[in-house]
Motif scaffolding. Structure first.
Motif, PDB file in Angstrom:
ATOM      1  N   SER A 128      -4.263   6.206   4.743  1.00 46.86           N
ATOM      2  CA  SER A 128      -3.147   6.507   3.843  1.00 46.86           C
ATOM      3  C   SER A 128      -3.062   5.484   2.722  1.00 46.86           C
ATOM      4  CB  SER A 128      -1.833   6.520   4.621  1.00 46.86           C
ATOM      5  OG  SER A 128      -1.481   5.206   5.017  1.00 46.86           O
ATOM      6  N   ALA A 129      -2.483   5.912   1.621  1.00 46.59           N
ATOM      7  CA  ALA A 129      -2.298   5.003   0.493  1.00 46.59           C
ATOM      8  C   ALA A 129      -1.402   3.837   0.886  1.00 46.59           C
ATOM      9  CB  ALA A 129      -1.699   5.762  -0.690  1.00 46.59           C
ATOM     10  N   VAL A 130      -0.433   4.084   1.777  1.00 46.81           N
ATOM     11  CA  VAL A 130       0.469   3.021   2.224  1.00 46.81           C
ATOM     12  C   VAL A 130      -0.302   1.952   2.990  1.00 46.81           C
ATOM     13  CG1 VAL A 130       2.432   2.481   3.714  1.00 46.81           C
ATOM     14  CG2 VAL A 130       2.484   4.532   2.270  1.00 46.81           C
ATOM     15  N   GLU A 131      -1.178   2.385   3.896  1.00 50.13           N
ATOM     16  CA  GLU A 131      -1.958   1.425   4.668  1.00 50.13           C
ATOM     17  C   GLU A 131      -2.917   0.657   3.776  1.00 50.13           C
ATOM     18  OE1 GLU A 131      -5.078   1.110   8.451  1.00 50.13           O
ATOM     19  OE2 GLU A 131      -4.149   3.036   7.950  1.00 50.13           O
ATOM     20  N   ARG A 132      -3.559   1.351   2.848  1.00 52.45           N
ATOM     21  CA  ARG A 132      -4.463   0.651   1.926  1.00 52.45           C
ATOM     22  C   ARG A 132      -3.712  -0.412   1.130  1.00 52.45           C
ATOM     23  NH1 ARG A 132      -9.479   3.010   1.701  1.00 52.45           N
ATOM     24  NH2 ARG A 132      -9.607   5.221   2.300  1.00 52.45           N
ATOM     25  N   ALA A 133      -2.547  -0.057   0.632  1.00 51.38           N
ATOM     26  CA  ALA A 133      -1.764  -0.999  -0.163  1.00 51.38           C
ATOM     27  C   ALA A 133      -1.333  -2.203   0.675  1.00 51.38           C
ATOM     28  CB  ALA A 133      -0.546  -0.297  -0.748  1.00 51.38           C
ATOM     29  N   ALA A 134      -0.956  -1.942   1.925  1.00 44.77           N
ATOM     30  CA  ALA A 134      -0.508  -3.031   2.791  1.00 44.77           C
ATOM     31  C   ALA A 134      -1.655  -3.985   3.104  1.00 44.77           C
ATOM     32  CB  ALA A 134       0.079  -2.448   4.078  1.00 44.77           C
ATOM     33  N   ARG A 135      -2.817  -3.440   3.403  1.00 45.97           N
ATOM     34  CA  ARG A 135      -3.969  -4.284   3.728  1.00 45.97           C
ATOM     35  C   ARG A 135      -4.421  -5.067   2.501  1.00 45.97           C
ATOM     36  NH1 ARG A 135      -8.165  -0.897   7.419  1.00 45.97           N
ATOM     37  NH2 ARG A 135      -9.208  -2.934   7.344  1.00 45.97           N
ATOM     38  N   ARG A 136      -4.324  -4.431   1.353  1.00 42.76           N
ATOM     39  CA  ARG A 136      -4.688  -5.130   0.114  1.00 42.76           C
ATOM     40  C   ARG A 136      -3.709  -6.268  -0.169  1.00 42.76           C
ATOM     41  NH1 ARG A 136      -5.843  -1.895  -5.576  1.00 42.76           N
ATOM     42  NH2 ARG A 136      -6.888  -3.620  -6.682  1.00 42.76           N
ATOM     43  N   ALA A 137      -2.424  -5.993   0.020  1.00 46.86           N
ATOM     44  CA  ALA A 137      -1.409  -7.014  -0.220  1.00 46.86           C
ATOM     45  C   ALA A 137      -1.545  -8.174   0.757  1.00 46.86           C
ATOM     46  CB  ALA A 137      -0.017  -6.388  -0.101  1.00 46.86           C
ATOM     47  N   ALA A 138      -2.076  -7.880   1.957  1.00 48.45           N
ATOM     48  CA  ALA A 138      -2.270  -8.929   2.957  1.00 48.45           C
ATOM     49  C   ALA A 138      -3.495  -9.792   2.661  1.00 48.45           C
ATOM     50  CB  ALA A 138      -2.398  -8.298   4.336  1.00 48.45           C
ATOM     51  N   GLY A 139      -4.219  -9.431   1.649  1.00 44.58           N
ATOM     52  CA  GLY A 139      -5.374 -10.236   1.249  1.00 44.58           C
ATOM     53  C   GLY A 139      -6.660  -9.925   1.971  1.00 44.58           C
ATOM     54  N   GLU A 140      -6.746  -8.761   2.610  1.00 43.51           N
ATOM     55  CA  GLU A 140      -7.995  -8.397   3.283  1.00 43.51           C
ATOM     56  C   GLU A 140      -9.106  -8.171   2.253  1.00 43.51           C
ATOM     57  OE1 GLU A 140      -8.167  -5.518   6.391  1.00 43.51           O
ATOM     58  OE2 GLU A 140      -6.008  -5.698   6.821  1.00 43.51           O
ATOM     59  N   PRO A 141     -10.305  -8.677   2.525  1.00 40.84           N
ATOM     60  CA  PRO A 141     -11.419  -8.442   1.595  1.00 40.84           C
ATOM     61  C   PRO A 141     -11.673  -6.952   1.412  1.00 40.84           C
ATOM     62  CG  PRO A 141     -11.989 -10.110   3.231  1.00 40.84           C
ATOM     63  CD  PRO A 141     -10.705  -9.488   3.685  1.00 40.84           C
ATOM     64  N   HIS A 142     -11.907  -6.557   0.176  1.00 42.93           N
ATOM     65  CA  HIS A 142     -12.127  -5.136  -0.094  1.00 42.93           C
ATOM     66  C   HIS A 142     -12.910  -4.959  -1.382  1.00 42.93           C
ATOM     67  CE1 HIS A 142      -8.469  -6.222  -2.322  1.00 42.93           C
ATOM     68  NE2 HIS A 142      -8.870  -5.310  -3.214  1.00 42.93           N
ATOM     69  N   ALA A 143     -13.623  -3.851  -1.438  1.00 43.96           N
ATOM     70  CA  ALA A 143     -14.233  -3.399  -2.686  1.00 43.96           C
ATOM     71  C   ALA A 143     -13.319  -2.368  -3.314  1.00 43.96           C
ATOM     72  CB  ALA A 143     -15.604  -2.797  -2.401  1.00 43.96           C
ATOM     73  N   LEU A 144     -13.559  -2.068  -4.575  1.00 44.38           N
ATOM     74  CA  LEU A 144     -12.826  -0.996  -5.248  1.00 44.38           C
ATOM     75  C   LEU A 144     -13.816   0.121  -5.548  1.00 44.38           C
ATOM     76  CD1 LEU A 144     -10.546  -3.019  -7.700  1.00 44.38           C
ATOM     77  CD2 LEU A 144      -9.917  -1.954  -5.532  1.00 44.38           C
ATOM     78  N   ARG A 145     -13.503   1.324  -5.089  1.00 40.46           N
ATOM     79  CA  ARG A 145     -14.399   2.466  -5.242  1.00 40.46           C
ATOM     80  C   ARG A 145     -13.786   3.514  -6.166  1.00 40.46           C
ATOM     81  NH1 ARG A 145     -18.771   2.935  -1.783  1.00 40.46           N
ATOM     82  NH2 ARG A 145     -18.897   1.279  -0.205  1.00 40.46           N
TER      83      ARG A 145
END
Length: 303
Positions: A134-151
């Motif tokens: 979900s967009a909510v989970e993605r936003a939360a994990r991103r805000a928590a500073g989890e490493p991620h790529a942008l696709r």
């Protein structure tokens, strides 16, 4: 009238070989033939592999071959703000999403799946659809500073690009010259490509289209191994309102085993050939082959 502009854009992650010489010499010859510009761009967004000594060797090899280029040279590592602006635009269109999966995660999912599709480079298509989280989970994990790529959400991106510009295709000029021909684009073959890596705020597909536009590149002459990637670049150009150049994808030089020359397989470098006593004329002859003098009839305009 826009002045024809060509570029050679190596990565300083190793020494140049004959395949690089072919591309650089073709670009310089075509620029000279039409009174255009010849640029050198350093694509150094990979801090783990790019080194100053390799960049110095690039300039040394090209100068030894007799090439000259405009200064200053654009280095991608100095222009992350340009790529961020493009990312922000695409994000505003709802086309970018954070991806937290690792390469190991991708390998685990596709392991043993012989029917799993691959992109034109042979890598498995990204197996985690945007809708799987979900967009909510993605936003939360991103805000928590989890490493991620942008696709890039390619299905949505293609739909918006087609709505904006109609059926997608680019203008391709054969290496031997002649009028440009329209090539139908197939961006979905690439799946959801990475636009910004976990460790770098951009990636090849995004940086190259932004650079070409900002530098006024009108003709992209590069190896045939990058032809399929033009489908991705075209989508980005349409969505970012960037002018598409004319493309030429030249034949690749192969080694004795039929493999394309590559840094990754240790293809003999120009520096090694120089040490063996090769002259610039000999390198030019081997690199260009039948096209050593050939720029006659090369199209300079869109059809």
């Amino acid at each position: 009238m826009v002045r024809p502009t060509f570029r050679f854009a190596p990565s300083p992650n190793g020494l140049l070989h004959l395949g690089h010489a072919r591309s650089a010499l073709l670009n310089e010859a075509l620029a000279h033939a039409c009174g255009g510009r010849f640029l050198l761009r350093i694509e150094d967004i990979d801090p783990a592999r790019c080194r100053p000594e390799f960049e110095a060797a690039i300039s040394d090899d090209l100068a030894w071959l007799g090439l000259d280029w405009e200064r200053p040279v654009r280095r991608q590592s100095e222009h992350f703000a340009d790529y961020q602006a493009a990312l922000d635009h695409l994000d505003g269109l709802g086309l970018v999403y954070p991806s937290f999966e690792s390469r190991a995660d991708i390998r685990r999912v596709v392991a043993g799946r012989r029917d799993w599709p691959s992109d034109p480079d042979g890598a498995p298509l990204f197996p985690f659809p945007r809708e799987a989280m979900s967009a909510v989970e993605r936003a939360a994990r991103r805000a928590a500073g989890e490493p991620h790529a942008l696709r890039l959400d390619m299905a949505r991106a293609q739909a918006q690009a087609v709505k904006k510009a109609g059926p997608l295709g680019w203008q391709e000029v054969a290496e031997t010259g002649g009028p440009a021909q329209r090539i139908v684009a197939d961006p979905l073959a690439w799946g959801d490509v990475v636009l910004a890596r976990k460790d770098v705020p951009t990636a090849y597909h995004l940086a190259v289209v932004v650079d070409d536009a900002l530098q006024g590149v009108t003709h992209v002459v590069r190896g045939a191994d990058l032809k399929a990637a033009t489908s991705v670049h075209l989508v980005l150009q349409v969505l970012l309102d960037l002018p598409p150049p004319l493309y030429t994808h030249h034949a690749l030089l192969l080694d004795e085993q039929g493999r394309k020359l590559s840094k990754s397989i240790g293809s003999q470098s120009l520096a090694a050939l120089r040490a063996q006593g090769w002259t610039p004329a000999e390198v030019r002859g081997h690199a260009l082959g039948p096209h050593a003098a050939g720029t006659k009839g090369f199209s300079l305009v869109h059809e």
